[in-house]
Motif scaffolding. Structure first.
Motif, PDB file in Angstrom:
ATOM      1  N   ALA A   1     -31.042 -29.239  15.194  1.00  0.00           N
ATOM      2  CA  ALA A   1     -31.365 -27.812  15.068  1.00  0.00           C
ATOM      3  C   ALA A   1     -32.439 -27.385  16.069  1.00  0.00           C
ATOM      4  N   THR A   2     -33.427 -28.245  16.267  1.00  0.00           N
ATOM      5  CA  THR A   2     -34.541 -27.908  17.170  1.00  0.00           C
ATOM      6  C   THR A   2     -34.260 -28.297  18.621  1.00  0.00           C
ATOM      7  N   GLN A   3     -33.184 -29.060  18.828  1.00  0.00           N
ATOM      8  CA  GLN A   3     -32.805 -29.561  20.153  1.00  0.00           C
ATOM      9  C   GLN A   3     -33.924 -30.405  20.775  1.00  0.00           C
ATOM     10  N   LEU A   4     -34.534 -31.222  19.913  1.00  0.00           N
ATOM     11  CA  LEU A   4     -35.592 -32.125  20.348  1.00  0.00           C
ATOM     12  C   LEU A   4     -35.152 -33.570  20.160  1.00  0.00           C
ATOM     13  N   SER A   5     -35.630 -34.427  21.039  1.00  0.00           N
ATOM     14  CA  SER A   5     -35.440 -35.861  20.811  1.00  0.00           C
ATOM     15  C   SER A   5     -36.350 -36.255  19.646  1.00  0.00           C
ATOM     16  N   ARG A   6     -36.124 -37.432  19.100  1.00  0.00           N
ATOM     17  CA  ARG A   6     -36.976 -37.883  17.999  1.00  0.00           C
ATOM     18  C   ARG A   6     -38.438 -37.968  18.422  1.00  0.00           C
ATOM     19  N   SER A   7     -38.691 -38.501  19.588  1.00  0.00           N
ATOM     20  CA  SER A   7     -40.092 -38.632  20.034  1.00  0.00           C
ATOM     21  C   SER A   7     -40.735 -37.257  20.218  1.00  0.00           C
ATOM     22  N   SER A   8     -39.991 -36.299  20.775  1.00  0.00           N
ATOM     23  CA  SER A   8     -40.524 -34.946  20.935  1.00  0.00           C
ATOM     24  C   SER A   8     -40.714 -34.265  19.585  1.00  0.00           C
ATOM     25  N   PHE A   9     -39.800 -34.541  18.656  1.00  0.00           N
ATOM     26  CA  PHE A   9     -39.934 -33.979  17.312  1.00  0.00           C
ATOM     27  C   PHE A   9     -41.241 -34.451  16.678  1.00  0.00           C
TER      28      PHE A   9
ATOM     29  N   TYR B   1     -34.854 -29.850   1.093  1.00  0.00           N
ATOM     30  CA  TYR B   1     -35.659 -30.854   1.795  1.00  0.00           C
ATOM     31  C   TYR B   1     -35.008 -32.238   1.762  1.00  0.00           C
ATOM     32  N   GLU B   2     -34.676 -32.699   0.575  1.00  0.00           N
ATOM     33  CA  GLU B   2     -34.156 -34.068   0.443  1.00  0.00           C
ATOM     34  C   GLU B   2     -32.851 -34.266   1.203  1.00  0.00           C
ATOM     35  N   ALA B   3     -31.986 -33.275   1.202  1.00  0.00           N
ATOM     36  CA  ALA B   3     -30.680 -33.411   1.856  1.00  0.00           C
ATOM     37  C   ALA B   3     -30.754 -33.217   3.368  1.00  0.00           C
ATOM     38  N   THR B   4     -31.889 -32.764   3.869  1.00  0.00           N
ATOM     39  CA  THR B   4     -32.046 -32.559   5.311  1.00  0.00           C
ATOM     40  C   THR B   4     -32.485 -33.869   5.965  1.00  0.00           C
ATOM     41  N   SER B   5     -31.714 -34.317   6.932  1.00  0.00           N
ATOM     42  CA  SER B   5     -32.043 -35.565   7.627  1.00  0.00           C
ATOM     43  C   SER B   5     -32.819 -35.266   8.901  1.00  0.00           C
ATOM     44  N   LEU B   6     -33.431 -36.287   9.449  1.00  0.00           N
ATOM     45  CA  LEU B   6     -34.116 -36.138  10.732  1.00  0.00           C
ATOM     46  C   LEU B   6     -33.118 -35.748  11.815  1.00  0.00           C
ATOM     47  N   ASP B   7     -31.898 -36.282  11.741  1.00  0.00           N
ATOM     48  CA  ASP B   7     -30.859 -35.893  12.696  1.00  0.00           C
ATOM     49  C   ASP B   7     -30.547 -34.403  12.601  1.00  0.00           C
ATOM     50  N   ASP B   8     -30.498 -33.871  11.365  1.00  0.00           N
ATOM     51  CA  ASP B   8     -30.284 -32.430  11.190  1.00  0.00           C
ATOM     52  C   ASP B   8     -31.371 -31.633  11.902  1.00  0.00           C
ATOM     53  N   LEU B   9     -32.604 -32.086  11.755  1.00  0.00           N
ATOM     54  CA  LEU B   9     -33.746 -31.357  12.328  1.00  0.00           C
ATOM     55  C   LEU B   9     -33.801 -31.480  13.851  1.00  0.00           C
ATOM     56  N   THR B  10     -33.522 -32.663  14.369  1.00  0.00           N
ATOM     57  CA  THR B  10     -33.550 -32.805  15.832  1.00  0.00           C
ATOM     58  C   THR B  10     -32.400 -32.041  16.473  1.00  0.00           C
TER      59      THR B  10
END
Length: 194
Positions: free
Chosen positions: A43-51, A32-41
């Protein structure tokens, strides 16, 4: 002009369950701690607002991912148990599945999250307790069907969960396969299944 988005920033092909699975994979691999929002967006192919619209926050996404994994894990173990005609065979199969060494294993997602976050996150700790209790209840029922009285069956189920969750930490640390096989043997021996 025709809009190609169903919601702001989110493509029509967006599937929340697929994105949740992709995010779970990132959390599982990195923690969890090492995962950034950039990593998640990414991986999910979402913009930050959509995330944020889809999942609320990184923490909320982790809790959804935890529930999904725990539910699937329990369902898999229940199915495995139900595939066997007697409790002895079901217990053997479950212990093997829970302890078995697998190369390059990331460990158990639930165990990883509990170890990393439960001390500082009461909600995640509660999800962890619920998962452990549900798994213990499944094991306890099988042990009781095998012929052990309820109080001892409950204690043996908790001991088996301790062994199997510990083996998940061992796998994550890439402990030698022969050590994990020894844990499996001890778990089977606890119930007289060797």
């Amino acid at each position: 002009m025709t809009k190609t988005m169903s919601r702001a920033g989110r493509p029509r092909s967006f599937d929340q369950q697929v994105a949740l699975g992709d995010a779970l994979d990132v959390f599982w691999r990195k923690g969890y701690e090492a995962t950034s929002l950039d990593d998640l967006t990414e991986a999910t192919q979402l913009s930050r607002s959509s995330f944020y619209a889809a999942f609320g926050s990184k923490r909320e996404l982790l809790l959804h991912a935890y529930r999904r994994y725990a539910d699937a894990f329990y369902a898999d173990m229940k199915t495995l148990a139900d595939e066997h005609e007697d409790a002895k065979a079901a217990l053997r199969a479950m212990i093997k599945a829970l302890v078995d060494a697998r190369p390059d294993d990331r460990g158990c997602f639930c165990v990883n999250a509990i170890v990393e976050l439960a001390p500082s996150d009461p909600e995640l700790a509660e999800l962890g307790r619920a998962h452990i209790q549900r798994m213990c209840a499944l094991l306890e029922e099988l042990i009781t069907q095998y012929g052990t009285r309820r109080p001892l069956a409950r204690a043996q189920a908790a001991t088996l969960m301790t062994l199997t969750m510990g083996s998940a930490v061992f796998r994550r640390a890439l402990v030698a396969e022969d050590t994990l096989k020894s844990v499996q043997k001890q778990a089977l021996g606890l119930l007289g299944l060797t």
